[in-house]
Write an enzyme that holds these catalytic residues in place. Structure first.
Site, PDB file in Angstrom:
ATOM      1  NE  ARG A   1      -2.100  -1.040   3.455  1.00 18.25           N
ATOM      2  CZ  ARG A   1      -2.459  -1.193   4.719  1.00 18.25           C
ATOM      3  NH1 ARG A   1      -3.646  -0.849   5.111  1.00 18.25           N
ATOM      4  NH2 ARG A   1      -1.637  -1.704   5.613  1.00 18.25           N
TER       5      ARG A   1
ATOM      6  CB  ALA B   1      -1.562 -13.404   3.520  1.00 16.49           C
ATOM      7  NE  ARG B   2      -5.977 -14.483   9.209  1.00 14.97           N
ATOM      8  CZ  ARG B   2      -4.870 -14.772   9.897  1.00 14.97           C
ATOM      9  NH1 ARG B   2      -3.873 -15.420   9.333  1.00 14.97           N
ATOM     10  NH2 ARG B   2      -4.757 -14.429  11.165  1.00 14.97           N
TER      11      ARG B   2
ATOM     12  CD  GLU C   1      -7.562 -21.112   7.016  1.00 15.68           C
ATOM     13  OE1 GLU C   1      -7.414 -21.156   8.261  1.00 15.68           O
ATOM     14  OE2 GLU C   1      -6.820 -20.472   6.287  1.00 15.68           O
TER      15      GLU C   1
ATOM     16  CG  HIS D   1      -3.806 -20.888   9.200  1.00 17.09           C
ATOM     17  ND1 HIS D   1      -4.903 -20.077   9.077  1.00 17.09           N
ATOM     18  CD2 HIS D   1      -2.814 -20.075   9.666  1.00 17.09           C
ATOM     19  CE1 HIS D   1      -4.601 -18.842   9.449  1.00 17.09           C
ATOM     20  NE2 HIS D   1      -3.336 -18.813   9.809  1.00 17.09           N
ATOM     21  CB  ILE D   2       1.280 -25.200  10.001  1.00 14.36           C
ATOM     22  CG1 ILE D   2       1.757 -25.521   8.570  1.00 14.36           C
ATOM     23  CG2 ILE D   2       0.206 -26.172  10.463  1.00 14.36           C
ATOM     24  CD1 ILE D   2       2.591 -26.797   8.478  1.00 14.36           C
TER      25      ILE D   2
HETATM   26  C1  DGY Z   1      -1.473 -15.175  12.592  1.00 14.03           C
HETATM   27  O1  DGY Z   1      -0.796 -14.890  13.572  1.00 14.03           O
HETATM   28  O2  DGY Z   1      -2.200 -14.354  12.042  1.00 14.03           O
HETATM   29  C2  DGY Z   1      -1.360 -16.570  12.068  1.00 14.03           C
HETATM   30  O3  DGY Z   1      -1.919 -16.697  10.813  1.00 14.03           O
HETATM   31  C3  DGY Z   1      -1.990 -17.527  13.038  1.00 14.03           C
HETATM   32  O4  DGY Z   1      -3.359 -17.518  12.886  1.00 14.03           O
END
Ligand code: DGY
Length: 328
Positions: A177, A237-238, A267, A285-286
């Site tokens: 950004r 990321a997500r 998820e 998600h590890i």
């Molecule tokens: C975070 O810290 O955001 C990791 O993805 C764990 O959820």
């Protein structure tokens, strides 16, 4: 009487011990995932909460938790918390930045290498008994060293990934950004690009930005079509930043070569089509899940909760505007 807090998911014994010195703690060492209504019911008589990124905190929950003064997220990403709703309700919200940066950067590189060199596909091939001996064109992949790495999201973790890339003699492009200052760009040996230019130029695109309404489906069919057919996409990321259905189509059609994913839309119920593809490496998600880092995250959240309820000034406060209106 000690303040009452909820620890919504399983944590380490040392974290519970730390919290127990200050609070009456209701824990969940059985690690049951609470529905939003169950969470709201558990928070009805609590002054604070140490929560997981799987817990949703919004106005509907806050309305049912009249004593709550802090929600301390175990995680740096906090898209599970409606921060403006917390501020409006007089509730402090905190996260755990910094302590997981290196571990997430490590796993990012793990996924980059696993995807480029087809590691999980190769392991399945071997385990299934198909391997009859080495041959020249076996499991041909992409080189990581010398490749052009495009980092979208150049915060702490993005910058750390860029520094890891120096050892792999990669050319690093980034999009953010806000453009970094010249000294930080030089330290990371990274060149700024507009997002579409980065997608066109990079051999490996890594996503490392927060999930917000602005980054929802930031990578969809249009963006995937801009990438090279030989390119690799890695998302640590997500879920929700990538349109997973569009990604499945792109991986099937050869629009891009492969993907490495640690996070998913909806998820833990990921798009089942992802499981049918060979050119995707999947992890659950590890990215931050080394033992020292997960301990540091839980203990940082505990310290945030303790500081919030004892001094009113937690170190990682996400909503400083709440300060003069925290519930008493
Ligand atoms: C975070 O810290 O955001 C990791 O993805 C764990 O959820």
């Amino acid at each position: 009487m000690k303040p009452r807090i909820l620890v919504s998911r399983e944590v380490f014994d040392e974290t519970l011990a730390m919290l127990g010195e200050h609070f009456e703690v209701e824990s969940n060492q059985a690690d049951i995932r609470h529905s939003t209504d169950a969470l709201a019911a558990l928070l009805a008589d609590k002054d604070g909460a140490v929560i997981s990124t799987s817990d949703r905190i919004d106005a509907s929950v806050l309305d049912r938790a009249p004593r709550l003064r802090v929600v301390a997220n175990v995680g740096v990403g906090y898209n599970n918390i409606d921060v403006p709703a917390c501020t409006a309700a007089g509730v402090m919200a905190t996260n755990t930045p910094g302590v997981l940066t290196d571990s997430v950067a490590d796993l990012t590189f793990g996924l980059v290498i696993a995807t480029c060199r087809r590691l999980t596909e190769a392991e399945h091939y071997l385990r299934s008994g198909e391997w009859k001996g080495s041959f020249l064109k076996q499991m041909l992949g992409k080189d990581v060293h010398g490749a052009t790495l495009g980092i979208v999201g150049m915060g702490r973790i993005g910058q750390t990934v860029a520094k890891r890339a120096i050892g792999f003699e990669m050319q690093v492009l980034y999009h953010n950004r806000t453009r970094l200052d010249a000294a930080t760009e030089a330290e990371c040996r990274a060149a700024y690009r507009a997002k579409d230019d980065l997608l066109r130029e990079a051999d490996i695109v890594v996503l490392l930005m927060p999930y917000t309404p602005e980054t929802h489906h930031l990578i969809g069919a249009r963006e995937l079509a801009l990438m090279k057919p030989s390119a690799v996409l890695v998302n640590v990321a997500r879920g929700g930043i990538v349109d997973d259905a569009a990604l499945v189509t792109a991986l099937r059609n050869g629009t891009i070569w492969a993907a490495g994913l640690d996070v998913y839309e909806n998820e833990p119920r990921l798009n089942p089509d992802l499981l049918t593809l060979k050119n995707v490496v999947l992890s659950p998600h590890i990215a931050s899940a080394s033992e020292p880092t997960r301990k540091a995250m839980a203990n940082t959240a505990a310290r945030n909760c303790i500081a919030a309820l004892t001094t009113g000034s937690p170190p990682n406060l996400l909503n400083p505007d709440v300060k003069d209106r925290v519930r008493s």
